[in-house]
Structures are given as C-alpha cells and as structure tokens.
Motif scaffolding. Structure first.
Motif, PDB file in Angstrom:
ATOM      1  N   PHE A  67       0.833  -1.209   0.000  1.00 39.97           N
ATOM      2  CA  PHE A  67       0.000   0.000   0.000  1.00 39.97           C
ATOM      3  C   PHE A  67       0.864   1.254   0.000  1.00 39.97           C
ATOM      4  O   PHE A  67       0.521   2.257  -0.631  1.00 39.97           O
ATOM      5  CB  PHE A  67      -0.936  -0.016   1.214  1.00 39.97           C
ATOM      6  CG  PHE A  67      -2.050  -1.005   1.097  1.00 39.97           C
ATOM      7  CD1 PHE A  67      -3.307  -0.619   0.676  1.00 39.97           C
ATOM      8  CD2 PHE A  67      -1.831  -2.342   1.372  1.00 39.97           C
ATOM      9  CE1 PHE A  67      -4.331  -1.542   0.550  1.00 39.97           C
ATOM     10  CE2 PHE A  67      -2.849  -3.276   1.250  1.00 39.97           C
ATOM     11  CZ  PHE A  67      -4.102  -2.873   0.833  1.00 39.97           C
ATOM     12  N   ILE A  68       1.976   1.198   0.691  1.00 40.02           N
ATOM     13  CA  ILE A  68       2.893   2.346   0.699  1.00 40.02           C
ATOM     14  C   ILE A  68       3.504   2.539  -0.683  1.00 40.02           C
ATOM     15  O   ILE A  68       3.563   3.663  -1.207  1.00 40.02           O
ATOM     16  CB  ILE A  68       3.993   2.137   1.759  1.00 40.02           C
ATOM     17  CG1 ILE A  68       3.372   2.099   3.158  1.00 40.02           C
ATOM     18  CG2 ILE A  68       5.050   3.243   1.668  1.00 40.02           C
ATOM     19  CD1 ILE A  68       4.335   1.672   4.249  1.00 40.02           C
ATOM     20  N   VAL A  83      -9.620   1.674   7.336  1.00 48.68           N
ATOM     21  CA  VAL A  83      -9.517   0.778   8.489  1.00 48.68           C
ATOM     22  C   VAL A  83      -8.344  -0.186   8.298  1.00 48.68           C
ATOM     23  O   VAL A  83      -8.182  -0.764   7.219  1.00 48.68           O
ATOM     24  CB  VAL A  83     -10.814  -0.047   8.684  1.00 48.68           C
ATOM     25  CG1 VAL A  83     -10.682  -0.994   9.879  1.00 48.68           C
ATOM     26  CG2 VAL A  83     -12.018   0.865   8.844  1.00 48.68           C
ATOM     27  N   ILE A  84      -7.553  -0.340   9.340  1.00 53.52           N
ATOM     28  CA  ILE A  84      -6.501  -1.367   9.383  1.00 53.52           C
ATOM     29  C   ILE A  84      -6.812  -2.289  10.546  1.00 53.52           C
ATOM     30  O   ILE A  84      -6.996  -1.829  11.684  1.00 53.52           O
ATOM     31  CB  ILE A  84      -5.110  -0.736   9.564  1.00 53.52           C
ATOM     32  CG1 ILE A  84      -4.739   0.127   8.353  1.00 53.52           C
ATOM     33  CG2 ILE A  84      -4.050  -1.819   9.798  1.00 53.52           C
ATOM     34  CD1 ILE A  84      -3.488   0.957   8.550  1.00 53.52           C
ATOM     35  N   THR A 107       0.821   5.483   9.208  1.00 55.95           N
ATOM     36  CA  THR A 107       0.931   6.940   9.073  1.00 55.95           C
ATOM     37  C   THR A 107       0.918   7.365   7.611  1.00 55.95           C
ATOM     38  O   THR A 107       0.610   8.525   7.294  1.00 55.95           O
ATOM     39  CB  THR A 107       2.213   7.465   9.750  1.00 55.95           C
ATOM     40  OG1 THR A 107       3.361   6.872   9.113  1.00 55.95           O
ATOM     41  CG2 THR A 107       2.227   7.114  11.234  1.00 55.95           C
ATOM     42  N   HIS A 108       1.242   6.436   6.707  1.00 59.15           N
ATOM     43  CA  HIS A 108       1.229   6.721   5.265  1.00 59.15           C
ATOM     44  C   HIS A 108      -0.042   6.206   4.589  1.00 59.15           C
ATOM     45  O   HIS A 108      -0.427   6.707   3.528  1.00 59.15           O
ATOM     46  CB  HIS A 108       2.430   6.060   4.575  1.00 59.15           C
ATOM     47  CG  HIS A 108       3.752   6.474   5.131  1.00 59.15           C
ATOM     48  ND1 HIS A 108       4.335   7.689   4.831  1.00 59.15           N
ATOM     49  CD2 HIS A 108       4.605   5.836   5.974  1.00 59.15           C
ATOM     50  CE1 HIS A 108       5.499   7.778   5.462  1.00 59.15           C
ATOM     51  NE2 HIS A 108       5.687   6.672   6.161  1.00 59.15           N
ATOM     52  N   VAL A 109      -0.681   5.211   5.183  1.00 54.98           N
ATOM     53  CA  VAL A 109      -1.767   4.494   4.512  1.00 54.98           C
ATOM     54  C   VAL A 109      -3.149   4.852   5.044  1.00 54.98           C
ATOM     55  O   VAL A 109      -4.124   4.914   4.287  1.00 54.98           O
ATOM     56  CB  VAL A 109      -1.534   2.966   4.655  1.00 54.98           C
ATOM     57  CG1 VAL A 109      -2.732   2.174   4.121  1.00 54.98           C
ATOM     58  CG2 VAL A 109      -0.254   2.557   3.931  1.00 54.98           C
ATOM     59  N   LEU A 110      -3.259   5.110   6.349  1.00 51.83           N
ATOM     60  CA  LEU A 110      -4.556   5.329   6.971  1.00 51.83           C
ATOM     61  C   LEU A 110      -5.058   6.749   6.715  1.00 51.83           C
ATOM     62  O   LEU A 110      -4.320   7.719   6.915  1.00 51.83           O
ATOM     63  CB  LEU A 110      -4.463   5.076   8.476  1.00 51.83           C
ATOM     64  CG  LEU A 110      -5.768   4.880   9.235  1.00 51.83           C
ATOM     65  CD1 LEU A 110      -6.504   3.632   8.752  1.00 51.83           C
ATOM     66  CD2 LEU A 110      -5.503   4.773  10.738  1.00 51.83           C
ATOM     67  N   HIS A 134      -9.516  10.120   9.014  1.00 47.38           N
ATOM     68  CA  HIS A 134     -10.645   9.758   9.892  1.00 47.38           C
ATOM     69  C   HIS A 134     -10.618   8.278  10.257  1.00 47.38           C
ATOM     70  O   HIS A 134     -11.602   7.739  10.750  1.00 47.38           O
ATOM     71  CB  HIS A 134     -11.959  10.066   9.172  1.00 47.38           C
ATOM     72  CG  HIS A 134     -12.054   9.420   7.819  1.00 47.38           C
ATOM     73  ND1 HIS A 134     -11.610  10.049   6.678  1.00 47.38           N
ATOM     74  CD2 HIS A 134     -12.498   8.200   7.434  1.00 47.38           C
ATOM     75  CE1 HIS A 134     -11.792   9.226   5.638  1.00 47.38           C
ATOM     76  NE2 HIS A 134     -12.329   8.098   6.076  1.00 47.38           N
ATOM     77  N   GLY A 135      -9.483   7.623  10.035  1.00 48.40           N
ATOM     78  CA  GLY A 135      -9.429   6.172  10.075  1.00 48.40           C
ATOM     79  C   GLY A 135      -9.481   5.535  11.454  1.00 48.40           C
ATOM     80  O   GLY A 135      -9.405   6.187  12.500  1.00 48.40           O
ATOM     81  N   LEU A 136      -9.573   4.208  11.401  1.00 52.20           N
ATOM     82  CA  LEU A 136      -9.685   3.361  12.586  1.00 52.20           C
ATOM     83  C   LEU A 136      -8.654   2.240  12.464  1.00 52.20           C
ATOM     84  O   LEU A 136      -8.427   1.730  11.362  1.00 52.20           O
ATOM     85  CB  LEU A 136     -11.105   2.791  12.670  1.00 52.20           C
ATOM     86  CG  LEU A 136     -11.544   1.892  13.822  1.00 52.20           C
ATOM     87  CD1 LEU A 136     -13.072   1.892  13.905  1.00 52.20           C
ATOM     88  CD2 LEU A 136     -11.081   0.443  13.667  1.00 52.20           C
ATOM     89  N   MET A 137      -8.060   1.860  13.598  1.00 50.09           N
ATOM     90  CA  MET A 137      -7.101   0.757  13.586  1.00 50.09           C
ATOM     91  C   MET A 137      -7.423  -0.177  14.742  1.00 50.09           C
ATOM     92  O   MET A 137      -7.729   0.274  15.851  1.00 50.09           O
ATOM     93  CB  MET A 137      -5.678   1.300  13.699  1.00 50.09           C
ATOM     94  CG  MET A 137      -4.585   0.297  13.421  1.00 50.09           C
ATOM     95  SD  MET A 137      -3.026   1.094  12.881  1.00 50.09           S
ATOM     96  CE  MET A 137      -2.773   2.348  14.146  1.00 50.09           C
TER      97      MET A 137
END
Length: 285
Positions: free
Chosen positions: A176-177, A185-186, A232-235, A238-241
């Motif tokens: 993804f990077i 979401v991750i 930090t590069h992909v999410l 407004h994301g969730l992990m």
C-alpha cells in the motif's frame, strides 16, 4: 464385535486423559469422522462404527495424544463466526480472541458507515477479511500476507465461502505504501509472541503453528511498530485501527500508537476472561 460410538468415545477419552490431553477432543474427532451433527451423534451413541471409520478415528486420536498435533490439523478446518474455514500447517488456527476482535470491530463499523476501505494485515486463513466482507458486504476488503502459502489458503476460503476479497502479497503494509494506496480501516492479528516465550508454549502451538505467524522480534512488538509506522502513510485522517495483542502488551502498543497518532483516541478492550487482548485507535472521536 464392532464397538459402538459410545464405546469408541469412552476409549478415546481415557486415552487422551492418560496423555494429559483434553478429553473433549475425542467427541469432536468422532463427530468429524462420522460426518454427523452433534445432535445426530448423541442420538446414535449405541450404533456400531464401521471398522474403517474406527481405524481412522483411532489413528487421529493417537496422533493427537502422542504428538500434540492440533485437532484442526487433523480435520483440516476450524469454525469462525459460525462459518467453516480451511486451515493448514501454513496458517495460524483461528482462536476465540480473534472472534472477539471481529465482534468489537463490527460494532464500531456499524457506527461508522463512511468507513469503507479495509485492509487485514497478516490475513492467514483470511477469517477477518472474509468475515468482514460477509457481515458488511458494502466494504471494500483487502487481505495481505507475506506468506504465499497462507494467501493460497485464504483465497481457497474466500472462494469456498463466497466472499469477494482482494488478496495481495505484502510485507505488512509495504504494498500500500509503494502504490500510494489509502484505506479507512486497518485490522490485524499480527505475530506478537516474543521468541523468549518459545519454551513456555504448549507443544500443540510451538510445534505446529507456523512460527512466522506467532513470533515477533523486539519483545513481540516489531509487528505493531511496523504496521503503525506504515499506517501513518496508509490510513486516512478519519481512520480506525484495531489490533489483537498479547495480554501484557497494552501499555507498549498504546504508546506506539500515541507516538504516531498523538491526537487519536486509543482504547483497550478485554476478552471474555477480563484480559486486555484488543487495542483500538479512533481518529474521529
């Protein structure tokens, strides 16, 4: 004279007990080789077993008792969220804690319908990715793993169960990077056991689960550190992990997340035994 189902069950339970194994495995294996539902199994306890079926059953019980080979490797399957998934020696056997991770993640996603792009990092058998897609069909679900053998199992499960999930070979989030791809979401149940804990594990785990899916460097934190750095590069903002963690890793994983996402809210959730086993990060609270 051929043994009855009850007699076979009694023999296996005693044999397993003598080898310090769980007696419940006897019933599960017998149900499997007979191809019965549990209700039918209980209704037919006085029926006799065919010799070939009994021989197969005895071989399975003996292998489990003497070597510790997991029940799931003998049957080739495991249940997860009321679905049957294929498992092999190349994949981690799905466990109850991961079902609990799924339960809480689905609750969060129900509150956040705007989160649509999800990646399961280290998918293994694919249980998280496939369950997410089936429980919430509007999601765009990606599943990544560094193990090609695990990805083949995940693809087989997705095809058999009927879930449209995008599978990709990737070392954590590297794909993804490299492709500048972003998600909302991750989720991950990554390797998190320190190598120093190897000798304390049961033979069923350390001798049969793939070490690639179990162990992590840096006291078990390398996987989290790598995924969080990639996030930090992909999410998206407004994301969730969501992570499954070891029972004593709450503070360390929380600190890693807060350093990378200082404005995010981090929550720990307990499993049914009250142990800290899941960490969730929210950027929209």
């Amino acid at each position: 004279m051929r043994p009855t189902i009850q007699e076979a069950l009694n023999w296996a339970s005693l044999f397993l007990k003598q080898h310090n194994r769980e007696e419940k495995v006897a019933e599960l294996l017998l149900i499997h080789v007979l191809g019965l539902s549990r209700l039918d199994f209980l209704m037919q306890l006085q029926e006799q077993i065919r010799p070939d079926v009994y021989d197969t059953f005895k071989q399975m019980v003996t292998r489990h008792a003497t070597t510790g080979i997991p029940l799931q490797h003998l049957t080739g399957e495991e249940q997860f969220y009321d679905r049957t998934f294929k498992v092999t020696k190349d994949t981690l056997i799905p466990r109850q804690e991961t079902e609990e991770l799924m339960y809480y993640l689905l609750k969060d996603l129900n509150k956040r319908p705007h989160l649509t792009d999800v990646v399961d990092v280290g998918t293994g058998t694919g249980v998280l990715a496939i369950t997410l897609k089936l429980e919430q069909p509007h999601l765009n679900v990606y599943a990544v793993d560094i193990s090609d053998a695990a990805l083949r199992v995940a693809k087989d499960n997705a095809n058999t169960i009927g879930a449209l999930v995008t599978m990709q070979s990737s070392d954590f989030l590297s794909h993804f990077i490299e492709t500048d791809q972003h998600v909302d979401v991750i989720v991950s149940n990554p390797p998190y056991i320190p190598y120093s804990d190897l000798d304390s594990l049961s033979d069923t785990v350390k001798n049969f689960d793939p070490h690639l899916a179990l162990f992590s460097e840096e006291d078990g934190l390398y996987s989290y550190r790598t995924i969080i750095a990639g996030a930090t590069h992909v999410l998206r903002p407004h994301g969730l992990m969501a992570f499954e963690i070891g029972h004593n890793q709450k503070e360390a994983v929380t600190a890693l997340i807060k350093r990378a996402f200082p404005d995010a809210t981090v929550e720990t959730k307990q499993d049914m035994f009250g142990r800290d086993r899941m960490v969730f990060m929210y950027q929209d609270v």
